[in-house]
Scaffold this active site. Sequence first.
Site, short mmCIF file in Angstrom:
data_model
loop_
_atom_site.label_atom_id
_atom_site.label_comp_id
_atom_site.label_asym_id
_atom_site.label_seq_id
_atom_site.Cartn_x
_atom_site.Cartn_y
_atom_site.Cartn_z
N LYS A 79 0.85 -1.20 0.00
CA LYS A 79 0.00 0.00 0.00
C LYS A 79 0.88 1.24 0.00
CE LYS A 79 -3.92 2.00 2.60
NZ LYS A 79 -4.82 1.80 3.77
N SER A 154 -9.71 1.78 3.10
CA SER A 154 -8.88 2.60 2.24
C SER A 154 -7.82 1.81 1.48
CB SER A 154 -8.16 3.66 3.07
OG SER A 154 -7.27 3.03 4.00
N SER A 178 -9.80 -0.65 7.36
CA SER A 178 -9.32 -0.46 6.00
C SER A 178 -8.68 -1.68 5.36
CB SER A 178 -8.32 0.70 5.95
OG SER A 178 -9.01 1.92 6.09
#
Lengths: 485, 476
Positions: A79, A154, A178
């Site tokens: 990420k 997210s 997330s």
Amino acid sequence: MKLYEMTLKEASEKIKKQEITALELTQSILDRIKEVEPKVDSYITITEEEALNRAKEIDEKIKAGEEVSVLAGIPMAVKDNICTDGVKTTCASKMLENFVPPYDATVVKKLNAAGAIMVGKTNMDEFAMGSSTENSYLKKTKNPWDLNKVPGGSSGGSAAAVAAGQAFYALGSDTGGSVKQPAALTGLVGLRPTYGRISRYGLIAFGSSLDQVGIFTKDVTDCAIVLRELAGKDKMDGTSAEVEVADYEKHLDKDMSNIKIGIPKEYFVEGIDADVKKAVLDGVEKLKELGATVKEVSLPHTDSAIATYYVLAPSEASSNLARFDGIRYGYRAEGYDSLEGLYTKTRTEGFGDEVKRRIMIGTYALSAGYYDAYYKKALKVRTLIKKDFVDAFEDVDVIIAPTAPNVAFNIGEKTSDPMAMYMEDACTIPSCLAGVPGMSIPCGFKDGLPIGMQIIGNYFDEATMLKVAHAFESVTEFKDQRAKL
Amino acid sequence: MGDKILIGLEIHAELLTNTKIFCGCKNEFGADVNTNCCPVCLGLPGSLPVLNERVLDFAITAGLSFNCKIARNTKMDRKNYFYPDLTKAYQISQYDIPLCYDGYIEVEAEDGSAKKIGIERIHIEEDTGKSLHDATGDTLLDYNRGGVPLIEIVSRPDMNSPKEAYQFLEKLKEVLLFTNISDVKMEQGSLRCDVNVNVIKEDGRKSNIVELKNLNSFKAALKAMEYEVIRHNELLAKGENTVRETRRWDDSQNKTISMRSKESVQDYRYFPEPDVVDINLTEEYVNDIKNKLPELPDDKRKRFMKEYSLPEYDAKVLTTSKEISNYFEEMISKFSDAKMISNWIMTELLRRVNDEGITLDDVKFDKDAFVYLLKVISEGKINNNAGKKVFREMFETGKKPENIIKEKGLIQIQDEGAIKEIVVGILNDNLQSVEDYKNGKDRALGFLVGQVMKASKGKANPQMVNKLIIDIMKNM
């Protein structure tokens, strides 16, 4: 079967037996990225050259007969809020669009040491704020199961990358859900460990007391493997815990006779889709058939969790994001006439709406005169929520609930309604506030879209949580379903 | 009751730890700009602070030395504000639970009595970087100082005169030096002092509190406080009042100058630092530090007076620094005349050291040589004046005293036969004086002794000379 369709473990075995090379495996992932990335948009940065070079190195090691880690030669994704030395780390924000960290996050260091091959940095909601990955400054990621739907957020980029076969596993980050929520929406196993289990060093902070690095995999075994590699005390992170790390994979079996499952009544109320509810409860039945005992538990402060979270997380965020001021790195606005002007203009232009919204909420909640009413009160409620879990785990080994209230929603559906978006994490936020570990595993489908079952474990007892998840997985076939692209 | 002056102090002292408070970067003064920096002290995204335990040791040592209570359960907090030298836009500090609280420093009040000045709190925090302004007006930033550990010491407004405040600072400095917590160099910024002053008139009228900043020496602090007290009194006398503001001392103009008015209080949005785990101290931990505390200057002073029967003045001078007191104690372990050592340290050694602007470590001769010198003086082998000559040469060249004495021929004549010879000669040459002495004129003896000393070029042992003259005269 295409190479990229395998699980991490399958791929690893083939590499070790030298049936395939790391280079072939990496190339297959890079080809897959080329094929589907225009549709899915999982990645912000693709590190093709570095990945191929690393794959060659690993192949040489294996050829030379060197002992290598199970992760060696396996392509994965990170990420874009996890720092990578020499590789852009943007947090999907204009503010850090060109930021290249001079150091690796501890998790990245560990993966590199294990011979993992990073193929790219994945898209996300800006600074990890959001539940759909629509808040990225750079691009919108689509759900590989239905390109009109969101992948969740997210960590939507990481979830989509694994679900689309663009990586064998991916790292995400989880502050209020997330990892778990996008895992549910993309039909993956997503794990958020106990707070302190995995080092946060190098994870660009959103809400420090909540943030944890999380893992996306295709199945539970892969998840157990990656967790073992990442977990453990890090001297660079004072909040990381000195608790022994188990060989999680060895704990995976089907015997549920000693397992007590708690079903929290507060998680099966209005607002949870009926099909989601049914899929989760059917899942619990399966575990019962394997010998688990099931009882209802109560987590009475559940309905205060969202309010608590949306005071605490933005408060910490308002402070954590203050360093992005245009002075030392990242975006700096042009045409300012004073120091104050430099700050204001830079931050006005550099941050997106959701980030600004949370900075304002947090600044307000921490300011003199409101601190007691908001921040301090939220801390107190957090203590109560924590106590709910501590009490519940007196009686049960794991708690099972839905991960998300519904399956993936349409792109654009909730972007104009922050409250509706915030409700997406209603089921994951309480355990995050408590700091207990949680994971999502696929447990059904609705209209061709995956449904996630949330398994919440006791503090530092990821082993039991993974064991339950694995038992469920081994008697069902949801994990074998792949998004058709 | 007359007018009352209220003075409170806030002191920041940089701690002498090897590394910074939250990372392994070196804590040193004077390195090339931005060379002692890492992702942690630069506050780069993703980096995390890890508390250096030595900082706790140092701060607790300070707290115990200043008679503070030590919080067993405390935490770090964030103080949020924007400034370019602050890398994270917050300073990690302590807010509502300081590590040390409720202490005091004893000073001498105006009337000579002992007075306790309260210390409200001592907390730990990180220092900020430094802004440098170049000739073109650009601001450049040096982050070497960012993350250097600090203690902030906040006094109660218990000081009622600039002199008391000055003493407070002196005592504070002494203790920080004795305990090796800080090098307290104001000119290098390792000790920074802000003063709050106001005056309450007998009739109850008060001047507004004025804050004095950027004081670069204790002398400047004293002068600034004295200046402010007069200014406050003058304004109040005119029926006016001071502005609530921050002023700085201008050394060249010998006055304070307004820096800025106190704006509305900055909202620092303090909250508990989530990246640093709470600090929970065991009794054992605190006791361990307590047991390792060195003897503090006040105690040492009292002990010197008692153990070595030294006057208060001597004890004070000998305990102004650890170096001096150690020097004294090492000397006394080799030579037992405390007063003699004290005299020589104060009048000869410290005077020369101060004149040369060097430290005791730089002195060219060792303590054994110094002891040798004092011994030969006390044994009468050389006289005091000769001793000072020897000392001067030792100080300048580092030569051994025995060599200097030999070279210069300073050793006293101890040989009774040799002295007798001189005495007999002098007496025979001065029969009138012998007669005078016998007739009861004592002064004649002094004259005769003087003549013998002169004849021996000052080297004859004076006691022996005296005794021989009297003995020989008896038989004349």
